[in-house]
Design an enzyme around this catalytic site. Structure first.
Site, PDB file in Angstrom:
ATOM      1  N   SER A 210       2.012   2.805   0.027  1.00 39.56           N
ATOM      2  CA  SER A 210       3.317   3.327   0.450  1.00 39.56           C
ATOM      3  C   SER A 210       3.635   4.566  -0.376  1.00 39.56           C
ATOM      4  O   SER A 210       3.067   4.756  -1.465  1.00 39.56           O
ATOM      5  CB  SER A 210       4.389   2.264   0.194  1.00 39.56           C
TER       6      SER A 210
ATOM      7  N   TYR B  45       8.586  -4.567  -4.541  1.00 39.20           N
ATOM      8  CA  TYR B  45       7.772  -3.775  -3.593  1.00 39.20           C
ATOM      9  C   TYR B  45       7.129  -2.587  -4.312  1.00 39.20           C
ATOM     10  O   TYR B  45       5.924  -2.354  -4.200  1.00 39.20           O
ATOM     11  CB  TYR B  45       8.665  -3.304  -2.451  1.00 39.20           C
TER      12      TYR B  45
HETATM   13  C1  BGC Z   1       8.999   1.085   3.316  1.00 35.79           C
HETATM   14  C2  BGC Z   1      10.079   1.522   4.264  1.00 35.79           C
HETATM   15  C3  BGC Z   1      10.767   2.782   3.763  1.00 35.79           C
HETATM   16  C4  BGC Z   1       9.761   3.841   3.420  1.00 35.79           C
HETATM   17  C5  BGC Z   1      10.393   5.079   2.822  1.00 35.79           C
HETATM   18  C6  BGC Z   1       8.069   2.238   3.052  1.00 35.79           C
HETATM   19  O1  BGC Z   1       7.086   1.859   2.157  1.00 35.79           O
HETATM   20  O2  BGC Z   1       8.290  -0.007   3.873  1.00 35.79           O
HETATM   21  O3  BGC Z   1      11.006   0.473   4.422  1.00 35.79           O
HETATM   22  O4  BGC Z   1      11.637   3.287   4.752  1.00 35.79           O
HETATM   23  O5  BGC Z   1       8.814   3.325   2.511  1.00 35.79           O
HETATM   24  O6  BGC Z   1      11.314   4.775   1.819  1.00 35.79           O
END
Ligand code: BGC
Length: 261
Positions: free
Chosen positions: A145, A158
């Site tokens: 991410s 996360y």
């Molecule tokens: C998340 C999203 C978020 C995006 C940007 C991703 O890793 O799962 O929920 O909108 O990052 O912040």
């Protein structure tokens, strides 16, 4: 399309929805054999399988919780039993929980880390076991991410899991680089997927997210899948350990846009 992917076999965890389903469908367009892992939503997995086949690929589904130790081995076994081998493993399954850090329950923290980070480790280990034992080449693509780099208040579990995935990817890429195994990661930004559905349905939140994207829009799962297919293909044959950001520029410090600062 990448000719070399035709007839090859891929496993994708969390292939029933969002980015995972889009990757599976793209692999179908590449005429690959796809093992679609899902945790709970059997109907969605079947739907993805139908889309893979309609696009010209072959598909099978398998229910497993990827944070269980035996799950990833079962996925590799399924690939070998159904399609005769394994070429690409996508560690894609992921989850996020919003919560101020001082209020996170250990169970919730563990749930996120177990799926996002430990699941990636278990999937990687199972794929490596198969390729090393059979002296085969392979490719792993992890879904990380933008939050492997951008701190994200209220999403510490996360962000920590994705930061972990980043160095896990880079470390394993180095470890197996001389054994014909490439390990890379895609880093999506704000993408139109079920994980974000509620957030983007709220006009205020939608506007505030878009304001952090230099390209001024939310991305599509298909745009993420295109990057994943590239990393899986031989067109990326000299690429290992990279983070491919697919984020419309979100990681470029958009607050400095226009010369601010
Ligand atoms: C998340 C999203 C978020 C995006 C940007 C991703 O890793 O799962 O929920 O909108 O990052 O912040």
């Amino acid at each position: 399309m990448y000719k070399d992917l035709e007839g090859k076999t891929a496993v994708i965890t969390g292939g029933d929805s969002g980015i995972g389903a889009a990757i599976a469908e793209r692999l179908g367009q590449e005429h690959m054999n796809v093992v679609i892992n899902y945790h709970r939503n059997e109907a969605a997995a079947n739907d993805t399988a139908a889309k893979v086949e309609a696009a010209g690929g072959k598909a099978t589904t398998i229910q497993q919780d990827i944070s269980d130790e035996a799950a990833a081995d079962a996925l590799v076994k399924k690939a070998v039993a159904t399609f005769g081998g394994l070429d690409v493993f996508f560690n894609n399954a992921g989850m996020e929980k919003r919560c101020p850090t001082d209020q996170i329950e250990l169970n919730d923290w563990n749930a996120v880390l177990d799926v996002n980070l430990t699941g990636t480790f278990l999937g990687t280990k199972a794929a490596l076991d198969y390729w090393l034992a059979n002296k085969k080449k392979g490719a792993i693509i992890n879904t990380s991410s933008v939050h492997q780099q951008i701190p994200w208040p209220n999403f510490a579990s996360y962000a920590a899991s994705k930061g972990g995935v980043k160095l896990f990817t880079e470390t394993t890429a180095m470890e197996y680089a001389n054994q014909n195994i490439r390990i890379n990661q895609i880093c999506p930004g704000a993408i139109n997927t079920p994980i974000n559905a509620k957030k983007f349905a709220n006009p205020e939140q939608y506007k505030s997210t878009v304001s952090m994207v230099p390209m001024n829009r939310i991305g599509t799962p298909e745009e993420v899948a295109a990057g994943a297919a590239f990393l899986a293909s031989d067109q990326a044959s000299y690429i290992t350990g990279v983070s491919l950001y697919i984020d419309g520029g979100m990681t470029l410090y958009p607050s400095f846009m226009g010369g601010k600062g």
